[in-house]
Design a protein around this motif. Structure first.
Motif, PDB file in Angstrom:
ATOM      1  N   THR A 161     -14.255  54.503  55.269  1.00  0.00           N
ATOM      2  CA  THR A 161     -13.747  55.819  55.676  1.00  0.00           C
ATOM      3  C   THR A 161     -12.307  55.659  56.134  1.00  0.00           C
ATOM      4  O   THR A 161     -12.015  54.801  56.970  1.00  0.00           O
ATOM      5  CB  THR A 161     -14.570  56.376  56.872  1.00  0.00           C
ATOM      6  OG1 THR A 161     -15.936  56.425  56.487  1.00  0.00           O
ATOM      7  CG2 THR A 161     -14.101  57.748  57.293  1.00  0.00           C
ATOM      8  N   LYS A 170      -1.870  60.132  52.437  1.00  0.00           N
ATOM      9  CA  LYS A 170      -3.072  60.701  51.778  1.00  0.00           C
ATOM     10  C   LYS A 170      -2.979  60.427  50.277  1.00  0.00           C
ATOM     11  O   LYS A 170      -3.918  59.931  49.659  1.00  0.00           O
ATOM     12  CB  LYS A 170      -3.148  62.222  52.006  1.00  0.00           C
ATOM     13  CG  LYS A 170      -3.487  62.618  53.425  1.00  0.00           C
ATOM     14  CD  LYS A 170      -3.506  64.140  53.582  1.00  0.00           C
ATOM     15  CE  LYS A 170      -3.504  64.499  55.056  1.00  0.00           C
ATOM     16  NZ  LYS A 170      -3.515  65.932  55.312  1.00  0.00           N
ATOM     17  N   LEU A 174      -5.401  57.862  48.013  1.00  0.00           N
ATOM     18  CA  LEU A 174      -6.207  58.336  46.875  1.00  0.00           C
ATOM     19  C   LEU A 174      -5.776  57.632  45.589  1.00  0.00           C
ATOM     20  O   LEU A 174      -6.615  57.233  44.784  1.00  0.00           O
ATOM     21  CB  LEU A 174      -6.075  59.851  46.732  1.00  0.00           C
ATOM     22  CG  LEU A 174      -6.772  60.659  47.836  1.00  0.00           C
ATOM     23  CD1 LEU A 174      -6.480  62.150  47.682  1.00  0.00           C
ATOM     24  CD2 LEU A 174      -8.292  60.425  47.821  1.00  0.00           C
ATOM     25  N   TRP A 185     -14.912  58.015  45.175  1.00  0.00           N
ATOM     26  CA  TRP A 185     -14.574  58.931  46.263  1.00  0.00           C
ATOM     27  C   TRP A 185     -15.741  59.905  46.422  1.00  0.00           C
ATOM     28  O   TRP A 185     -16.082  60.629  45.483  1.00  0.00           O
ATOM     29  CB  TRP A 185     -13.280  59.679  45.938  1.00  0.00           C
ATOM     30  CG  TRP A 185     -12.838  60.642  47.000  1.00  0.00           C
ATOM     31  CD1 TRP A 185     -13.228  60.678  48.306  1.00  0.00           C
ATOM     32  CD2 TRP A 185     -11.908  61.725  46.840  1.00  0.00           C
ATOM     33  NE1 TRP A 185     -12.602  61.701  48.979  1.00  0.00           N
ATOM     34  CE2 TRP A 185     -11.786  62.358  48.105  1.00  0.00           C
ATOM     35  CE3 TRP A 185     -11.157  62.213  45.769  1.00  0.00           C
ATOM     36  CZ2 TRP A 185     -10.942  63.461  48.309  1.00  0.00           C
ATOM     37  CZ3 TRP A 185     -10.320  63.305  45.983  1.00  0.00           C
ATOM     38  CH2 TRP A 185     -10.220  63.919  47.239  1.00  0.00           C
ATOM     39  N   VAL A 187     -17.077  63.027  47.342  1.00  0.00           N
ATOM     40  CA  VAL A 187     -16.528  64.344  47.640  1.00  0.00           C
ATOM     41  C   VAL A 187     -17.143  65.404  46.726  1.00  0.00           C
ATOM     42  O   VAL A 187     -17.340  65.156  45.536  1.00  0.00           O
ATOM     43  CB  VAL A 187     -14.975  64.311  47.497  1.00  0.00           C
ATOM     44  CG1 VAL A 187     -14.563  64.078  46.059  1.00  0.00           C
ATOM     45  CG2 VAL A 187     -14.310  65.527  48.062  1.00  0.00           C
ATOM     46  N   TRP A 193     -13.254  66.561  52.787  1.00  0.00           N
ATOM     47  CA  TRP A 193     -12.121  65.797  53.316  1.00  0.00           C
ATOM     48  C   TRP A 193     -11.451  66.484  54.504  1.00  0.00           C
ATOM     49  O   TRP A 193     -10.665  65.886  55.216  1.00  0.00           O
ATOM     50  CB  TRP A 193     -11.114  65.420  52.231  1.00  0.00           C
ATOM     51  CG  TRP A 193     -10.237  66.509  51.708  1.00  0.00           C
ATOM     52  CD1 TRP A 193      -9.144  67.050  52.343  1.00  0.00           C
ATOM     53  CD2 TRP A 193     -10.337  67.178  50.463  1.00  0.00           C
ATOM     54  NE1 TRP A 193      -8.569  68.012  51.561  1.00  0.00           N
ATOM     55  CE2 TRP A 193      -9.274  68.117  50.388  1.00  0.00           C
ATOM     56  CE3 TRP A 193     -11.218  67.090  49.387  1.00  0.00           C
ATOM     57  CZ2 TRP A 193      -9.075  68.957  49.290  1.00  0.00           C
ATOM     58  CZ3 TRP A 193     -11.010  67.918  48.298  1.00  0.00           C
ATOM     59  CH2 TRP A 193      -9.963  68.838  48.258  1.00  0.00           C
ATOM     60  N   SER A 217      -7.048  64.405  57.179  1.00  0.00           N
ATOM     61  CA  SER A 217      -7.994  64.337  56.062  1.00  0.00           C
ATOM     62  C   SER A 217      -8.866  63.113  56.245  1.00  0.00           C
ATOM     63  O   SER A 217      -8.423  62.106  56.806  1.00  0.00           O
ATOM     64  CB  SER A 217      -7.268  64.210  54.727  1.00  0.00           C
ATOM     65  OG  SER A 217      -6.589  65.389  54.433  1.00  0.00           O
ATOM     66  N   TRP A 218     -10.087  63.221  55.741  1.00  0.00           N
ATOM     67  CA  TRP A 218     -11.076  62.137  55.869  1.00  0.00           C
ATOM     68  C   TRP A 218     -11.549  61.775  54.482  1.00  0.00           C
ATOM     69  O   TRP A 218     -12.127  62.619  53.797  1.00  0.00           O
ATOM     70  CB  TRP A 218     -12.264  62.611  56.709  1.00  0.00           C
ATOM     71  CG  TRP A 218     -11.842  63.163  58.017  1.00  0.00           C
ATOM     72  CD1 TRP A 218     -11.416  64.430  58.279  1.00  0.00           C
ATOM     73  CD2 TRP A 218     -11.763  62.460  59.259  1.00  0.00           C
ATOM     74  NE1 TRP A 218     -11.085  64.550  59.604  1.00  0.00           N
ATOM     75  CE2 TRP A 218     -11.288  63.354  60.227  1.00  0.00           C
ATOM     76  CE3 TRP A 218     -12.062  61.142  59.638  1.00  0.00           C
ATOM     77  CZ2 TRP A 218     -11.106  62.995  61.540  1.00  0.00           C
ATOM     78  CZ3 TRP A 218     -11.881  60.778  60.951  1.00  0.00           C
ATOM     79  CH2 TRP A 218     -11.404  61.688  61.892  1.00  0.00           C
ATOM     80  N   PHE A 219     -11.283  60.557  54.069  1.00  0.00           N
ATOM     81  CA  PHE A 219     -11.704  60.137  52.733  1.00  0.00           C
ATOM     82  C   PHE A 219     -12.785  59.074  52.863  1.00  0.00           C
ATOM     83  O   PHE A 219     -12.607  58.089  53.593  1.00  0.00           O
ATOM     84  CB  PHE A 219     -10.521  59.551  51.953  1.00  0.00           C
ATOM     85  CG  PHE A 219      -9.359  60.499  51.807  1.00  0.00           C
ATOM     86  CD1 PHE A 219      -9.547  61.777  51.277  1.00  0.00           C
ATOM     87  CD2 PHE A 219      -8.076  60.123  52.184  1.00  0.00           C
ATOM     88  CE1 PHE A 219      -8.477  62.658  51.138  1.00  0.00           C
ATOM     89  CE2 PHE A 219      -7.003  60.989  52.045  1.00  0.00           C
ATOM     90  CZ  PHE A 219      -7.205  62.260  51.523  1.00  0.00           C
TER      91      PHE A 219
END
Ligand SMILES: C[S@@+](CC[C@H](N)C(=O)[O-])C[C@H]1O[C@@H](n2cnc3c(N)ncnc32)[C@H](O)[C@@H]1O
Length: 226
Positions: A161, A170, A174, A185, A187, A193, A217-219
Motif C-alpha cells: 500500500t 502518484k 503508477l 493494481w 482498483v 484510491w 491517494s491510496w494505491f
C-alpha cells in the motif's frame, strides 16, 4: 556509484536528525534499543511469525502503533532512519508495552534485500518523501530495483500500500508499477484510491495534506503469480 545500489551502502538523502532530542526522546532511544531488529534476527523472525507487515517510513508511528495495538496477532516491522520521530514511536511502544513490533532505525534499503523470499504479507509506505524536483527523482524510494526486491520478499498475493498526496509521485508510482508488470493494481472505482484503506490509520502527513487542501491517494498493488 549508483545511489540505489542495495548491496553497497545506499546514500540516504533525507534527515537522520532534526531538532535537538529532548531528554525523554533520548531516554526512549536508549530504552527502546531492545526493540531494534538486527540483520541476523531476520531469519528467526520471518520463520516464527506467520503474518508480518513491514512499514517503511513510519514517522511518528501513528499507523504502526495503532495497527500493532489493534492487531496483536500480526507482527510488525517498522523502518525509519529519522531519529526524532523514531524516538516518539519508541516512547509509544514502551508506554503501551507493545510486544508485536520491532524497529529498524535506519534506511530500509540497508536491510530489505536480506528478507527471505515470500516472507512478508504486506508492505506499507505512507506518504513517502516525494523528492519533487526532477533532478532528485533518483532519490525516490520506488525504483525498479526496489520493486524487484519487494516482489521477491512479499508472499504470493501479498500487497503493498502506498499513500501520497503529491501528484508527480502518484504518476511516478503508477507508472513504475505498471511498467514492472508483476503487481496488479487493486482498483474498481475512484473511491478505491480516494479512500484510506480500512487497515490504515490516519497519520500526521495525511492530516497535513488534508489541512493544506491536497488530495491523498491510496494505491494497493498485489503480487501476481508469474
Ligand atoms: C513524509 S514522512 C511520512 C511519515 C509517516 N508515514 C506519516 O505518514 O506521517 C516520510 C518518512 O519516511 C522516512 N523515510 C524516507 N526514506 C526512507 C527509507 N529509505 N527507509 C525508511 N524510511 C524512510 C523519513 O525519515 C520520514 O520519516
Amino acid at each position: 556509484m549508483n545511489i540505489y545500489d542495495f548491496r553497497s551502502n545506499p546514500i540516504f538523502f533525507g534527515r537522520r536528525k532534526g531538532r535537538k532530542l529532548s531528554k525523554s526522546s533520548q531516554l526512549a532511544l536508549k530504552e527502546g534499543k531492545r526493540y531494534f531488529i538486527q540483520k541476523k534476527d531476520l531469519n528467526n523472525i520471518t520463520n516464527s511469525k506467520k503474518y508480518i507487515i513491514l512499514e517503511i517510513g513510519f514517522g511518528d508511528g501513528d499507523n504502526l502503533i495503532n495497527s500493532a495495538k489493534t492487531n496483536p496477532e500480526i507482527f510488525y516491522i517498522g523502518s525509519d532512519p529519522f531519529l526524532n520521530t523514531t524516538s516518539k514511536c519508541l516512547e509509544k511502544i514502551i508506554k503501551y508495552k507493545i510486544k508485536n513490533v520491532v524497529i529498524w532505525p535506519d534506511d530500509v534499503r540497508k536491510i530489505i534485500y536480506l528478507f527471505p523470499k515470500n516472507s512478508i504479507s504486506k508492505i506499507k509506505i505512507l506518504f513517502p518523501d516525494p523528492w519533487p524536483k526532477k533532478k532528485h527523482k533518483s532519490r525516490r524510494l520506488i525504483q525498479d530495483d526496489f520493486l524487484e526486491i519487494i516482489y521477491s520478499i512479499i508472499k504470493p498475493k501479498g500487497t503493498i500500500t502506498i499513500a501520497t498526496d503529491h501528484d508527480e509521485l502518484k504518476c511516478w508510482t503508477l507508472e513504475k508499477f505498471q511498467r514492472y508488470g508483476k503487481f496488479e493494481w487493486i482498483v474498481k472505482t475512484c473511491k478505491d484510491w480516494e479512500t484510506r484503506p480500512a487497515d490504515c490509520f490516519q497519520t500526521k502527513y495525511e492530516l497535513k495534506s488534508i489541512m493544506q487542501k491536497r488530495k491523498p491517494s491510496w494505491f494497493i498493488f498485489q503480487k501476481i503469480k508469474i
